[in-house]
Design a protein around this motif. Structure first.
Motif, PDB file in Angstrom:
ATOM      1  N   PHE A  50      76.414  22.952  16.416  1.00 24.31           N
ATOM      2  CA  PHE A  50      77.457  23.040  15.732  1.00 24.31           C
ATOM      3  C   PHE A  50      77.502  22.531  14.164  1.00 24.31           C
ATOM      4  CE2 PHE A  50      80.600  22.602  19.602  1.00 24.31           C
ATOM      5  CZ  PHE A  50      80.490  23.972  19.743  1.00 24.31           C
ATOM      6  N   LEU A  51      76.507  21.697  13.947  1.00 24.40           N
ATOM      7  CA  LEU A  51      76.184  20.916  12.824  1.00 24.40           C
ATOM      8  C   LEU A  51      75.198  21.528  11.848  1.00 24.40           C
ATOM      9  CD1 LEU A  51      76.749  17.132  13.455  1.00 24.40           C
ATOM     10  CD2 LEU A  51      78.332  18.653  12.569  1.00 24.40           C
ATOM     11  N   ASP A  52      74.232  22.712  12.830  1.00 25.99           N
ATOM     12  CA  ASP A  52      73.369  23.147  12.068  1.00 25.99           C
ATOM     13  C   ASP A  52      72.274  22.282  11.697  1.00 25.99           C
ATOM     14  OD1 ASP A  52      74.207  25.759  12.430  1.00 25.99           O
ATOM     15  OD2 ASP A  52      75.231  25.810  10.290  1.00 25.99           O
ATOM     16  N   ALA A  53      72.094  21.286  12.692  1.00 27.53           N
ATOM     17  CA  ALA A  53      71.062  20.226  12.357  1.00 27.53           C
ATOM     18  C   ALA A  53      70.327  19.880  13.599  1.00 27.53           C
ATOM     19  CB  ALA A  53      71.737  18.967  11.662  1.00 27.53           C
ATOM     20  N   ASP A  54      69.074  19.227  13.445  1.00 21.41           N
ATOM     21  CA  ASP A  54      68.204  18.819  14.771  1.00 21.41           C
ATOM     22  C   ASP A  54      69.146  17.505  15.129  1.00 21.41           C
ATOM     23  OD1 ASP A  54      67.772  16.565  13.303  1.00 21.41           O
ATOM     24  OD2 ASP A  54      65.553  17.577  12.594  1.00 21.41           O
ATOM     25  N   GLU A  55      68.809  16.863  16.383  1.00 25.05           N
ATOM     26  CA  GLU A  55      69.483  16.048  16.997  1.00 25.05           C
ATOM     27  C   GLU A  55      69.349  14.437  16.031  1.00 25.05           C
ATOM     28  OE1 GLU A  55      69.093  15.152  21.150  1.00 25.05           O
ATOM     29  OE2 GLU A  55      68.723  17.146  21.779  1.00 25.05           O
ATOM     30  N   GLU A  56      67.967  14.325  15.674  1.00 23.04           N
ATOM     31  CA  GLU A  56      67.931  13.173  14.722  1.00 23.04           C
ATOM     32  C   GLU A  56      68.912  12.977  13.500  1.00 23.04           C
ATOM     33  OE1 GLU A  56      64.354  10.937  12.608  1.00 23.04           O
ATOM     34  OE2 GLU A  56      63.961  12.527  13.759  1.00 23.04           O
ATOM     35  N   ASP A  57      68.912  14.191  12.830  1.00 25.73           N
ATOM     36  CA  ASP A  57      69.972  14.211  11.800  1.00 25.73           C
ATOM     37  C   ASP A  57      71.381  14.112  12.270  1.00 25.73           C
ATOM     38  OD1 ASP A  57      67.815  14.582   9.954  1.00 25.73           O
ATOM     39  OD2 ASP A  57      68.016  16.654   9.938  1.00 25.73           O
ATOM     40  N   MET A  58      71.936  14.614  13.529  1.00 32.48           N
ATOM     41  CA  MET A  58      73.375  14.528  14.003  1.00 32.48           C
ATOM     42  C   MET A  58      73.385  13.005  14.394  1.00 32.48           C
ATOM     43  SD  MET A  58      74.639  14.227  17.277  1.00 32.48           S
ATOM     44  CE  MET A  58      73.726  14.626  18.268  1.00 32.48           C
ATOM     45  N   VAL A  59      72.443  12.211  14.718  1.00 28.79           N
ATOM     46  CA  VAL A  59      72.479  10.890  15.261  1.00 28.79           C
ATOM     47  C   VAL A  59      72.785   9.930  13.976  1.00 28.79           C
ATOM     48  CG1 VAL A  59      71.545   8.786  15.986  1.00 28.79           C
ATOM     49  CG2 VAL A  59      71.667  10.809  17.367  1.00 28.79           C
ATOM     50  N   GLN A  60      72.088  10.453  12.849  1.00 26.85           N
ATOM     51  CA  GLN A  60      72.163   9.638  11.504  1.00 26.85           C
ATOM     52  C   GLN A  60      73.761   9.976  10.915  1.00 26.85           C
ATOM     53  OE1 GLN A  60      69.065  11.053   8.759  1.00 26.85           O
ATOM     54  NE2 GLN A  60      67.650   9.725   9.876  1.00 26.85           N
ATOM     55  N   GLN A  61      74.011  11.330  11.090  1.00 28.93           N
ATOM     56  CA  GLN A  61      75.626  11.573  10.762  1.00 28.93           C
ATOM     57  C   GLN A  61      76.550  10.779  11.414  1.00 28.93           C
ATOM     58  OE1 GLN A  61      76.386  15.787  10.127  1.00 28.93           O
ATOM     59  NE2 GLN A  61      74.244  16.289   9.448  1.00 28.93           N
ATOM     60  N   MET A  62      76.405  10.687  12.673  1.00 28.98           N
ATOM     61  CA  MET A  62      77.281  10.212  13.627  1.00 28.98           C
ATOM     62  C   MET A  62      77.391   8.239  13.372  1.00 28.98           C
ATOM     63  SD  MET A  62      76.892  11.862  17.348  1.00 28.98           S
ATOM     64  CE  MET A  62      78.577  11.283  17.918  1.00 28.98           C
ATOM     65  N   MET A  63      76.367   8.137  12.972  1.00 29.85           N
ATOM     66  CA  MET A  63      76.185   6.433  12.512  1.00 29.85           C
ATOM     67  C   MET A  63      76.958   6.240  11.293  1.00 29.85           C
ATOM     68  SD  MET A  63      74.797   4.827  14.925  1.00 29.85           S
ATOM     69  CE  MET A  63      75.649   6.094  16.086  1.00 29.85           C
ATOM     70  N   VAL A  64      76.672   7.389  10.315  1.00 35.14           N
ATOM     71  CA  VAL A  64      77.424   7.321   9.175  1.00 35.14           C
ATOM     72  C   VAL A  64      78.995   7.098   9.353  1.00 35.14           C
ATOM     73  CG1 VAL A  64      77.913   8.537   6.887  1.00 35.14           C
ATOM     74  CG2 VAL A  64      75.538   8.203   7.706  1.00 35.14           C
ATOM     75  N   MET A  65      79.303   7.800  10.243  1.00 32.11           N
ATOM     76  CA  MET A  65      80.770   8.155  10.749  1.00 32.11           C
ATOM     77  C   MET A  65      81.389   7.057  11.339  1.00 32.11           C
ATOM     78  SD  MET A  65      82.693  10.852  12.918  1.00 32.11           S
ATOM     79  CE  MET A  65      84.537  10.651  13.417  1.00 32.11           C
ATOM     80  N   LYS A  66      80.706   6.306  12.227  1.00 38.24           N
ATOM     81  CA  LYS A  66      80.735   5.184  12.731  1.00 38.24           C
ATOM     82  C   LYS A  66      80.932   3.994  11.585  1.00 38.24           C
ATOM     83  CE  LYS A  66      80.574   4.144  16.898  1.00 38.24           C
ATOM     84  NZ  LYS A  66      81.227   4.072  18.031  1.00 38.24           N
ATOM     85  N   LEU A  67      79.914   4.005  10.873  1.00 36.76           N
ATOM     86  CA  LEU A  67      80.072   2.876   9.604  1.00 36.76           C
ATOM     87  C   LEU A  67      81.245   3.241   8.949  1.00 36.76           C
ATOM     88  CD1 LEU A  67      78.817   0.332   8.061  1.00 36.76           C
ATOM     89  CD2 LEU A  67      77.529   2.049   6.728  1.00 36.76           C
ATOM     90  N   ALA A  68      81.752   4.462   8.565  1.00 37.18           N
ATOM     91  CA  ALA A  68      82.930   4.587   7.787  1.00 37.18           C
ATOM     92  C   ALA A  68      84.136   4.313   8.307  1.00 37.18           C
ATOM     93  CB  ALA A  68      82.824   6.115   7.298  1.00 37.18           C
ATOM     94  N   SER A  69      84.189   4.287   9.807  1.00 38.35           N
ATOM     95  CA  SER A  69      85.485   3.873  10.429  1.00 38.35           C
ATOM     96  C   SER A  69      85.427   2.538  10.934  1.00 38.35           C
ATOM     97  CB  SER A  69      85.106   4.815  11.719  1.00 38.35           C
ATOM     98  OG  SER A  69      84.393   4.452  12.349  1.00 38.35           O
ATOM     99  N   ARG A  70      84.515   1.578  10.222  1.00 40.15           N
ATOM    100  CA  ARG A  70      84.589   0.092  10.602  1.00 40.15           C
ATOM    101  C   ARG A  70      84.744  -0.430   9.038  1.00 40.15           C
ATOM    102  NH1 ARG A  70      85.018   1.904  14.775  1.00 40.15           N
ATOM    103  NH2 ARG A  70      83.857   1.280  16.635  1.00 40.15           N
ATOM    104  N   SER A  71      85.439  -1.510   8.960  1.00 39.43           N
ATOM    105  CA  SER A  71      85.804  -2.254   7.825  1.00 39.43           C
ATOM    106  C   SER A  71      86.056  -3.646   8.095  1.00 39.43           C
ATOM    107  CB  SER A  71      86.682  -1.744   7.019  1.00 39.43           C
ATOM    108  OG  SER A  71      87.193  -2.517   5.717  1.00 39.43           O
TER     109      SER A  71
END
Length: 604
Positions: free
Chosen positions: A485-506
């Protein structure tokens, strides 16, 4: 009232005496004991210059309006007597009223000219110069002499307060004490911004800057603030008050200086301005650290001066934004913006109304940035005002860090951020180094440097909205499918998910009473996920609709409508139109009496 009239009458008599200056006494007896040629050698250049200066001062003194002379005499008398009521009236009303009438576009008379009115009282002249230079900075364009002399006057004032034998016998209103410290920092900030623009300087200005390296230096400004804090022992005072100690115990702890209201408030306001200086220098953690003993609530001493109240919340909120603690920043801005809205009718009467309004506009812009990066439902009324003022930029920023939204982030950040300064001045004392400094292509303004750091954080979250839109469609999803869906490999996808996880924490200090730096990690998003082997499991929390705010807003609206209707005059009743009496024709049939229908029931 009679005493006050007597005082003004005495001032008027004093003005008349001052006009009756015997010029023969000032001029001496030059040329009266012989020919002019005989006396001329005795007149050296220094005497002639002194004579011309005295004549110029007398001419300038004669041009001062009588009402201004009476005001200065009355102001001086109030300061001598430590009459806070009269000082407050003269400071907040008289000075500003006369400024608007006589000195809106010109300088006030110099201190040396009005010195005879106050018996050459050096302490009052220092306070007068503080007002004089503040007027130059706010209404006119200060030159390099004004900048240097205002620094010298500030040094004289703080030396008098800090280095006298014991606490000085001087009382000033809280508003003036705040303005003294606040203006000191503003002039320091203005000087640093002006000093950094080397290309616009003349040769004379470059020489003066090379010789005056310690003028408005960062060290000297911080030294003044820390000295006032230490002399007043304000931190010890705040801690003792929190522990519930009695006034006698507190006075024993803080000593003779801290027990005086003048030093206590100067120390307290120095903490607030120390927060501001560290923000201007870009050290946001240290800025919040110096505020560890100051409480942000409606009972804090900072609320006594509206400008101090607004400034404190602005800089604390910006620190939270810079540290990516967006929930804390939003709560800080909402708190002070609601206060400004509720007190708006009183602010319009204040001479600082325009400045408070400008700071409020900047906080609305910062609120828009925080809400775009961390959406919340804290206050719909503030959000509605933000949409009215910055609707286009807010709509773009809410879509995420796209190429279309980045200019909106940049525009609002540059508009709303403080005017950052560089701690180190250009090398004016070394011509070669200064020439290299001017030729350097990598010189970046402090504000631009902070903007680049902020935009890099925003760009890092560019993939969050897209990833979030896919995760909201599923409760569990195969990792390979999500990567497609994201037009990315699994490693890039995991990095994007970690960015989202960090953005949803404060880090947030919700419900905590400690330091402004304290807090715990919370989730700022209604969407969370975990990765188990090759499966992504998504959990979405739903928040019930908040009806209380809706009812409160509509109740307030209904109350406002009712008040408008109640205050409106009653409509004037129109006289009834004359009705013509119609006579039925003679051959008209009699009216029929039939059944009457009432509520579907027939009655005869």
């Amino acid at each position: 009232m009679s005493q006050r009239m007597a005082l003004w009458a005495a001032e008027a008599e004093m003005d008349e005496d001052l006009h009756e200056v015997d010029l023969s006494l000032a001029m001496g007896s030059y040329g009266q004991n012989g020919l002019y040629e005989d006396a001329q050698p005795r007149i050296d250049e220094a005497t002639m210059a002194s004579f011309q200066h005295q004549m110029a001062q007398q001419a300038a003194f004669a041009q001062i309006p009588d009402v201004v002379k009476r005001f200065i005499v009355h102001f001086h008398q109030a300061v001598l007597e430590n009459n806070l009521e009269q000082i407050t009236v003269a400071y907040e009303s008289g000075w500003n009223r006369l400024t608007e009438k006589y000195y809106a576009k010109t300088e006030w008379p110099e201190a040396e000219i009005i010195a005879p009115l106050v018996n050459d009282d050096q302490i009052f002249l220092i306070l007068y110069r503080e007002l004089y230079y503040r007027h130059v900075y706010s209404r006119l364009s200060p030159n390099i002499d004004d900048r240097f002399h205002s620094y010298e006057n500030s040094c004289e004032l703080f030396n008098y307060l800090l280095n006298s034998d014991g606490p000085v016998q001087l009382e000033l209103p809280d508003q003036w004490l705040w303005d003294i410290i606040d203006e000191f920092i503003y002039q320091f900030q203005s000087f640093c911004v002006w000093r950094s623009k080397v290309k616009n300087k003349s040769e004379e200005e470059l020489l003066m800057l090379a010789d005056g390296g310690q003028v408005w230096s960062c060290y000297s400004v911080l030294n003044v603030l820390y000295s006032l804090i230490q002399k007043s022992k304000i931190n010890e005072h705040i801690i003792a008050a929190k522990e519930g100690k009695s006034e006698e115990e507190i006075n024993e702890i803080v000593g003779e200086y801290g027990s005086r209201h003048l030093y206590k408030m100067l120390g307290y306001f120095s903490i607030i301005c120390l927060l501001r200086v560290h923000v201007l220098l870009g050290d946001f953690t240290l800025a919040l650290k110096v505020m560890e003993n100051v409480e942000l609530n409606q009972k804090a001493p900072l609320t006594r001066v509206t400008a101090c109240h607004v400034s404190t919340y602005y800089y604390v909120g910006f620190c939270y934004l810079a540290l990516r603690r967006y929930p804390d920043a939003i709560r800080t801005f909402v708190s002070i913006l609601n206060f400004i809205l509720s007190m708006k009718q009183y602010h319009t009467r204040s001479y600082q109304y325009d400045q408070i309004n400008k700071t409020a506009d900047r906080m609305y812009a910062l609120f828009a940035i925080c809400n775009a990066l961390s959406p919340s439902r804290l206050d719909d009324s503030i959000l509605n005002i933000v949409k009215e003022r910055y609707g286009e930029q807010f709509a773009k920023m809410s879509r995420g860090a796209t190429e279309e939204s980045i200019p909106a982030f940049e525009e609002l950040f540059l508009y709303a951020c403080p005017k950052f300064i560089a701690a180190n001045p250009p090398p004016f004392e070394d011509p070669d180094a200064l020439s290299a400094y001017l030729d350097a292509a990598t010189t970046i303004e402090p504000a631009q440097r902070h903007l680049n750091l902020f935009i890099s954080d925003v760009r890092a979250q560019a993939s969050v909205p897209t990833l979030r839109s896919f995760l909201k469609l599923y409760t569990s999803l195969d990792a390979k499918k999500l990567a497609n869906f994201l037009d990315a490999d699994e490693e890039d996808m995991v990095q994007q998910m970690m960015v989202m996880k960090l953005a949803s924490r404060s880090i947030s200090r919700v419900g905590q009473e400690g330091s402004l730096l304290d807090g715990e990690t919370i989730s700022t998003s209604d969407l969370d996920f975990v990765i188990d082997d090759n499966m992504v499991h998504i959990v979405e929390s739903t928040v019930g609709r908040r009806y209380a705010g809706w009812f409160i807003r509509n109740t307030e609206h209904a109350q406002r409508v009712f008040n408008v209707i109640r205050k409106s005059p009653l409509p004037v009743a129109k006289p009834p139109a004359p009705t013509a009496h119609v006579t039925p024709p003679q051959n008209a049939p009699p009216a029929k009496s039939g059944p009457k229908v009432s509520w579907a029931k027939v009655s005869a």
